[in-house]
Design an enzyme around this catalytic site. Structure first.
Site, PDB file in Angstrom:
ATOM      1  N   LYS A 119     145.564  11.806  91.734  1.00  0.00           N
ATOM      2  CA  LYS A 119     144.287  11.399  91.176  1.00  0.00           C
ATOM      3  C   LYS A 119     143.156  12.182  91.784  1.00  0.00           C
ATOM      4  O   LYS A 119     143.254  12.352  92.918  1.00  0.00           O
ATOM      5  CB  LYS A 119     144.332  10.037  91.522  1.00  0.00           C
ATOM      6  CG  LYS A 119     143.098   9.225  91.248  1.00  0.00           C
ATOM      7  CD  LYS A 119     143.448   7.718  91.710  1.00  0.00           C
ATOM      8  CE  LYS A 119     141.906   7.020  91.210  1.00  0.00           C
ATOM      9  NZ  LYS A 119     141.971   5.476  91.652  1.00  0.00           N
ATOM     10  N   HIS A 161     140.043  11.466  91.671  1.00  0.00           N
ATOM     11  CA  HIS A 161     138.986  10.675  92.032  1.00  0.00           C
ATOM     12  C   HIS A 161     139.225   9.612  92.765  1.00  0.00           C
ATOM     13  O   HIS A 161     140.305   9.225  93.061  1.00  0.00           O
ATOM     14  CB  HIS A 161     138.104  10.296  90.687  1.00  0.00           C
ATOM     15  CG  HIS A 161     138.879   9.603  89.803  1.00  0.00           C
ATOM     16  ND1 HIS A 161     139.791  10.010  89.027  1.00  0.00           N
ATOM     17  CD2 HIS A 161     138.938   8.030  89.602  1.00  0.00           C
ATOM     18  CE1 HIS A 161     140.634   9.061  88.390  1.00  0.00           C
ATOM     19  NE2 HIS A 161     139.996   7.776  88.942  1.00  0.00           N
TER      20      HIS A 161
END
Length: 513
Positions: free
Chosen positions: A397, A399
């Site tokens: 991921k 963010h």
């Protein structure tokens, strides 16, 4: 940190063995190496080193642990002490070393013995006399050695004279050892016991009664072979409910063999044969538990399990096929989670009816994510066991908190990996590699739905599940395996003609025990 008995358990699962190889270099064993009545201690010590190292090199694939007898080294003075250390170093850190020293003294002296055994001689476990009580045993299990050291305490030994004293108290010793182990572990029953029992294979009645008094402890059972102990009778009496937790030590039977490696393999296989006969005699062969029968029933109802003719990825034609992806309703996932939980709680992963040997369930992406969640929920709802749950993403991921791991922290935790099946074992090995890169994280097992229990090739007769257990050194437990599926087929009588015969033929051709 991995304790002595965790290492024993992991090693036993990895190589599918209960054989402990004794190293007893007394003088008459060394005559072929030039030792005579006039040989100096240094000459005898040099021969003892060669003797022991040759046994280790020949038997390494089959030995759960090595058991050097301290007396045959100590009688040689300083050269013997140096030789014993070299023998332990030659064994290496991957195989447990049980120093057979039978120590037993007051606390301060016992503490010095513990330093000598663990720190100076690098043993990972010891044999102890329990007759002076817990304060003579605890220095080997607590303090600097908490969660690391372990000991087999003398309970009912194999020599004839043991009946003079131990016949009247061995069951008490067995119960005390269980209590002392729990005490040394700080009252945490989820931890692997740190004590085991020495109970001779020459006395099956004592073995049976000791096992009943201490069902969760490992037993070390000398006396098979040269002392006349009957292997089948000993295994029947001493194996635990899962058919394990019993080491059979052999010394002369190996050291005097013309081909020591072949003899060790033969002994390993003979022990495993006795083990299978015991399990099958107890109804553990093709018999199935209620949760296993329920699992097969609803697998058939959902079309997850089918019988017919199916070509596997390997090219092999199979009379049955299992597709866990078809557990695709809320009710099916609920039942699936309960079946996983029941299999986990009835396996080596559960040291007591309400505890488990792991802290977090890890579900590898993608199929393992939902599986891990429903298993964690079922453990809590059905058994009151509340553990963490984590999973990984395929891509990191970029963010928020980022990373590929989601859920409970696995740093410093014992982790159980949950997946549907093991085909080649690639996903499990990748998960294991990922988990061991996390500081302090220790993968302790794998839980799957179905173990096809079939050899992968003629060059490697181990099944995919056995190979994972062997290579990673952790147990793999399944809801059902081929033997339970076969038992279901034989007893249900509701299948088309030829199904039982086809599975029988397939099992005979490719099945592994």
């Amino acid at each position: 940190m991995t304790s002595f008995f965790e290492r024993i358990t992991n090693r036993s699962a990895k190589i599918d063995s209960l054989l402990c190889v004794g190293l007893d270099p007394h003088r008459n064993e060394l005559e072929s190496l030039g030792v005579t009545s006039t040989s100096s201690d240094s000459e005898v010590a040099a021969a003892a080193l060669s003797f022991c190292c040759s046994i280790i090199d020949a038997t390494r694939p089959y030995a759960v642990a090595y058991k050097p007898n301290a007396a045959f080294f100590e009688c040689l003075g300083s050269p013997g002490h140096s030789t014993l250390l070299q023998v332990v170093q030659h064994i290496g850190g991957d195989i447990p070393v049980l120093l057979d020293c039978k120590r037993g003294d007051i606390g301060s002296t016992a503490a010095a013995y513990a330093v000598a055994s663990y720190d100076k001689l690098l043993a990972t476990g010891v044999t102890l006399s329990p007759l002076m009580g817990y304060d003579s045993v605890s220095p080997f299990l607590t303090g600097d050695y908490a969660g690391k050291g372990g000991a087999f305490v003398l309970c009912k030994t194999s020599n004839p004279g043991s009946s003079e004293i131990l016949s009247g108290c061995f069951e008490k010793i067995a119960r005390l050892a269980s209590d002392w182990s729990l005490q040394a572990n700080g009252g945490d029953s989820s931890k692997e016991p740190c004590l085991g029992l020495v109970v001779g294979a020459t006395d099956p009645d004592a073995l049976k009664r000791s096992r009943k008094a201490a069902p969760g402890l490992w037993l070390l059972s000398p006396g098979v072979g040269a002392q006349g102990g009957d292997l089948d009778a000993a295994c029947e009496a001493g194996l635990d409910a899962s058919g394990g937790k019993m080491l059979i030590p052999v010394s002369r039977g190996i050291s005097r063999a013309e081909d020591r490696g072949e003899k060790a393999r033969e002994l390993r296989d003979n022990i495993n044969g006795a083990r299978r006969r015991v399990v099958e005699g107890r109804g553990g062969g093709d018999e199935i538990e209620a949760f296993q029968r329920d699992f097969i029933d609803f697998s058939l109802e959902m079309g997850v399990l089918k019988f017919g003719t199916f070509t596997l990825k390997s090219g092999r034609e199979s009379p049955y096929f299992f597709n866990a992806g078809l557990f695709s309703t809320g009710g099916a996932l609920f039942k699936l989670g309960r079946a996983y939980a029941a299999s986990i709680m009835s396996s080596v992963l559960s040291p007591s009816p309400s505890t488990v040997s792991f802290d977090v369930i890890f579900g590898p992406a993608y199929k393992g994510i939902s599986l891990g969640a429903v298993v964690a929920a079922a453990l809590y709802s059905d058994f009151g066991v509340d553990v963490g749950f984590a999973y990984n993403r395929k891509e990191a991921k970029d963010h928020g908190e980022g990373g590929v791991l989601v859920g409970a922290s696995m740093e410093g935790k014992r982790v159980l990996v949950v997946d549907d099946v093991i085909s080649a074992g690639t996903a499990i090995r990748e998960s294991h590699s990922m988990l061991t890169s996390i500081p302090g994280c220790s993968p302790v097992g794998v839980s799957i739905a179905l173990d096809r229990a079939e050899k992968r090739s003629l060059s490697d007769p181990a099944s995919a599940v056995q190979a994972v257990a062997r290579d990673l050194g952790i147990p793999v437990v399944s809801i059902v395996a081929l033997r339970q599926l076969f038992g279901y087929l034989r007893t249900e009588g509701k299948f088309e003609d030829g199904v039982v015969e086809a599975v029988t033929k397939y099992r005979d051709a490719y099945g592994v025990d």
